[in-house]
Design a protein around this motif. Structure first.
Motif, PDB file in Angstrom:
ATOM      1  N   THR A   1      48.790  43.106  37.438  1.00 35.61           N
ATOM      2  CA  THR A   1      49.186  42.863  36.047  1.00 35.61           C
ATOM      3  C   THR A   1      50.428  43.392  35.640  1.00 35.61           C
ATOM      4  OG1 THR A   1      47.789  44.686  35.131  1.00 35.61           O
ATOM      5  CG2 THR A   1      46.860  42.524  35.213  1.00 35.61           C
TER       6      THR A   1
ATOM      7  N   LYS B   1      35.729  41.439  38.563  1.00 31.41           N
ATOM      8  CA  LYS B   1      35.258  40.292  39.602  1.00 31.41           C
ATOM      9  C   LYS B   1      34.146  39.721  39.367  1.00 31.41           C
ATOM     10  CE  LYS B   1      37.418  43.023  43.651  1.00 31.41           C
ATOM     11  NZ  LYS B   1      37.009  43.360  45.009  1.00 31.41           N
TER      12      LYS B   1
ATOM     13  N   TRP C   1      38.982  36.648  39.832  1.00 29.10           N
ATOM     14  CA  TRP C   1      39.222  37.948  38.848  1.00 29.10           C
ATOM     15  C   TRP C   1      39.246  37.201  37.484  1.00 29.10           C
ATOM     16  CZ3 TRP C   1      40.402  42.513  40.818  1.00 29.10           C
ATOM     17  CH2 TRP C   1      40.468  42.798  41.944  1.00 29.10           C
TER      18      TRP C   1
ATOM     19  N   ASP D   1      42.148  34.031  41.526  1.00 33.86           N
ATOM     20  CA  ASP D   1      42.562  34.704  40.506  1.00 33.86           C
ATOM     21  C   ASP D   1      42.401  33.641  39.227  1.00 33.86           C
ATOM     22  OD1 ASP D   1      44.239  35.509  38.511  1.00 33.86           O
ATOM     23  OD2 ASP D   1      45.351  36.605  39.796  1.00 33.86           O
TER      24      ASP D   1
ATOM     25  N   SER E   1      48.944  36.332  36.798  1.00 32.91           N
ATOM     26  CA  SER E   1      47.707  36.774  37.320  1.00 32.91           C
ATOM     27  C   SER E   1      46.906  37.859  36.424  1.00 32.91           C
ATOM     28  CB  SER E   1      48.365  37.749  38.395  1.00 32.91           C
ATOM     29  OG  SER E   1      47.341  38.434  39.191  1.00 32.91           O
ATOM     30  N   TYR E   2      45.528  37.630  36.753  1.00 31.44           N
ATOM     31  CA  TYR E   2      44.482  38.638  36.180  1.00 31.44           C
ATOM     32  C   TYR E   2      44.253  39.811  37.253  1.00 31.44           C
ATOM     33  CZ  TYR E   2      43.159  35.209  32.385  1.00 31.44           C
ATOM     34  OH  TYR E   2      42.805  34.408  31.648  1.00 31.44           O
ATOM     35  N   GLU E   3      44.601  39.907  38.261  1.00 28.77           N
ATOM     36  CA  GLU E   3      44.309  40.901  39.473  1.00 28.77           C
ATOM     37  C   GLU E   3      45.267  41.995  39.298  1.00 28.77           C
ATOM     38  OE1 GLU E   3      44.135  41.440  44.216  1.00 28.77           O
ATOM     39  OE2 GLU E   3      44.942  39.617  43.488  1.00 28.77           O
TER      40      GLU E   3
ATOM     41  N   HIS F   1      41.304  39.277  48.143  1.00 33.57           N
ATOM     42  CA  HIS F   1      41.763  38.636  46.831  1.00 33.57           C
ATOM     43  C   HIS F   1      40.984  37.803  46.165  1.00 33.57           C
ATOM     44  CE1 HIS F   1      45.336  41.284  47.259  1.00 33.57           C
ATOM     45  NE2 HIS F   1      45.613  40.823  48.253  1.00 33.57           N
TER      46      HIS F   1
ATOM     47  N   GLY G   1      40.122  42.369  34.320  1.00 31.33           N
ATOM     48  CA  GLY G   1      40.530  42.946  35.710  1.00 31.33           C
ATOM     49  C   GLY G   1      39.479  43.077  36.648  1.00 31.33           C
TER      50      GLY G   1
ATOM     51  N   HIS H   1      49.605  34.041  44.060  1.00 35.01           N
ATOM     52  CA  HIS H   1      48.096  34.096  43.858  1.00 35.01           C
ATOM     53  C   HIS H   1      47.366  32.968  43.953  1.00 35.01           C
ATOM     54  CE1 HIS H   1      50.543  37.576  42.348  1.00 35.01           C
ATOM     55  NE2 HIS H   1      49.475  38.122  42.142  1.00 35.01           N
TER      56      HIS H   1
END
Length: 542
Positions: A340, A488, A482, A388, A336-338, A385, A486, A376
């Motif tokens: 971490t 958007k 994402w 991702d 995940s980049y959201e 969200h 981090g 995710h």
């Protein structure tokens, strides 16, 4: 901090705030809740050390070979001490065989925002049963040495993966479940702190949405069920920060609130289904519990049984087959980049395993459909969200290369279905009741984070679109994905086809064939109403 760093921080904190084990909260919150009503399987003295040992929260899953292996698990009402726990089992309700269960003692100590330490001790039992015939009911009961005996229940192994041995079957899926019930431990918790009762007014807080969805799953009579992460919400913050017990309100800055006894309530709530239907779990951001080692998954290793045939570093990464369908559970926390806290913890081992495993399944002539489920979202437009980019970067090309049919996601508390996607773009429009040919059309992505947690909204101005409420144009100009830093990145979306903001799950009906195999994926709301359906069709290759 990473999960590993958070765990070390906790150990340092606890060395400065030692607590006697005599001061631990003991017993099972699930037992206490029903004991107060006089209907506990443990009796009214659920916490007493001298009370008869009891077993509840029963559940069943598959081993690495789902056609021949079952994994039984449950929770004990107290410390068993020297008291042994057994599973009696056999091909008929008469049983005939007995194995002694493994007891796993889970100790939790975390800071309390009152300045102390919440200390808890829970006991789980596990029993593997191997060498069973495929797709055959097997009966079992739990028994303790001091006299507790549960009722006899059936559980069934998977259909074999052989073209001449398969028939129709069904499975169900959802994510982001939690529970409608407030834990009774520690005493005095207000509703809405560690359960699904903090709904916004438009969610109708008088309705038990989580229970409704579960009852619809039970009524569907699936052969197995998969849950795409965010399981119990013992950590309702889910930000990947150090845990702290918070009796009321929000945790201090830099902390997540956490209560291990939420698991007691959760495991009891799913027992009506999970005690006879195999439940297979993936892990989400709310399942990273830094009170425990192994990247925050030590609690899961005590409570749950994962097949264990994935990369050694990733407990919740595994694969199993049921008939002509291969199923992979992946851990999106690793990519995940959201959020971490666990990003990169496998050092690429999971991605390599995904590539190898997908290749092996796609080369197997007895496997038609491949399903991947994780938390995710690679593709979603929900405001909270959205998509991702880390999931896309890690797995999208692999899904394309190996022609994955379905990707099932959670995380966003809504239902959303894409058109078939390949190379990051939709290949065609797939309206309700359409037939999709994944071999040429690509992969369809479902977001089903709609099992009970409070609903999320879609992007500002974005409208729902589902059976009976279709809109002519489902284009979304203002979604986002994402990025590795981090941030958007704005994204205009043409692949979002079905959007439904209420509580729902999916029901998958598979019809293996000798020339052509089909799979219906139907979206069902908490009251049993169907609002979307696609049929997936694959030619059988020799």
């Amino acid at each position: 901090m990473t999960m590993a760093e958070q765990y070390e921080w906790h150990q340092t904190y606890l060395r400065r705030h030692r607590i006697s084990r005599r001061n631990f909260l003991r017993g099972s919150a699930a037992a206490a809740a029903v004991a107060a009503l006089g209907v506990s399987p443990f009796g009214r003295r659920a916490y007493a050390a001298e009370a008869q040992l009891g077993v509840a929260g029963r559940r069943v899953g598959y081993g690495p070979d789902a056609a021949s292996q079952l994994r039984l698990a449950a929770q004990l009402s107290r410390n068993p001490g020297a008291t042994k726990v057994f599973v009696d089992h056999g091909p008929t309700p008469g049983l005939g065989a007995t194995i002694e269960a493994e007891v796993r003692n889970l100790v939790t100590q975390i800071p309390d925002n009152s300045g102390g330490v919440l200390s808890a001790e829970q006991f789980y039992v596990h029993a593997p049963i191997d060498g069973l015939p495929a797709r055959t009911p097997h009966f079992y009961r739990w028994r303790t040495e001091d006299g507790f005996v549960s009722e006899v229940l059936p559980a069934t192994t998977a259909m074999p993966t052989a073209r001449n041995a398969v028939g129709w079957f069904r499975f169900t899926m959802m994510g982001d479940q939690g529970t409608d019930v407030t834990p009774t431990l520690p005493p005095g918790l207000a509703a809405g702190v560690y359960d699904d009762r903090y709904y916004k007014p438009d969610n109708d807080p008088t309705v038990a949405h989580t229970e409704n969805v579960l009852n619809q799953i039970i009524a569907s009579r699936p052969d197995f069920h998969v849950l795409a992460g965010d399981i119990a919400y013992a950590d309702p913050s889910g930000a990947g920060k150090p845990p702290q017990f918070v009796r009321k309100g929000e945790p201090p800055k830099g902390f997540d609130k956490f209560n291990p006894y939420v698991w007691d309530v959760y495991l009891g709530s799913i027992e009506p289904s999970a005690s006879t239907t195999p439940w297979m779990f993936a892990t989400g951001n709310h399942d990273m519990e830094a009170a425990y080692p192994v990247h925050g998954y030590g609690g899961h290793l005590a409570r749950l049984d994962f097949p264990g045939n994935g990369p050694a570093a990733c407990p919740s990464v595994y694969s199993f087959t049921y008939g002509n369908v291969a199923v992979l559970s992946l851990d999106a926390n690793d990519v995940s980049y959201e959020i971490t806290a666990n990003t990169g913890y496998s050092h690429g081992a999971q991605n390599s395993w995904v590539d190898r495993t997908l290749a092996a399944h796609r080369a197997n002539p007895d496997i038609d459909f491949i399903v991947c489920f994780f938390h995710h979202c690679a593709y979603a437009t929900v405001e909270d969200h959205a998509s991702d980019g880390g999931v896309r970067a890690a797995w999208e090309a692999l899904f394309d290369r190996h022609q994955v049919d379905l990707v099932l996601q959670g995380h966003n508390h809504a239902f959303e279905r894409s058109d078939p996607i390949r190379g990051g773009a939709p290949t065609r429009t797939a309206e309700d009741n359409a037939i999709v040919y994944p071999e040429t059309d690509g992969t369809v992505y479902y977001t089903v984070g709609s099992a009970g947690r409070p609903r999320y909204k879609f992007q500002p101005g974005e409208q729902e679109s589902y059976r009976g409420h279709e809109i002519p144009d489902t284009y979304v100009p203002n979604s986002y994905v994402w990025t590795a830093d981090g941030g958007k990145q704005p994204e205009a979306v043409s692949w979002s086809r079905v959007r439904f903001r209420n509580y729902a799950f999916i029901r998958v009906d598979v019809r293996p064939g000798n020339l052509m195999s089909e799979m219906d994926v139907t979206a069902v709301d908490e009251y049993g109403r169907e609002f979307d359906k696609l049929t997936y069709r694959r030619q059988v290759h020799p």
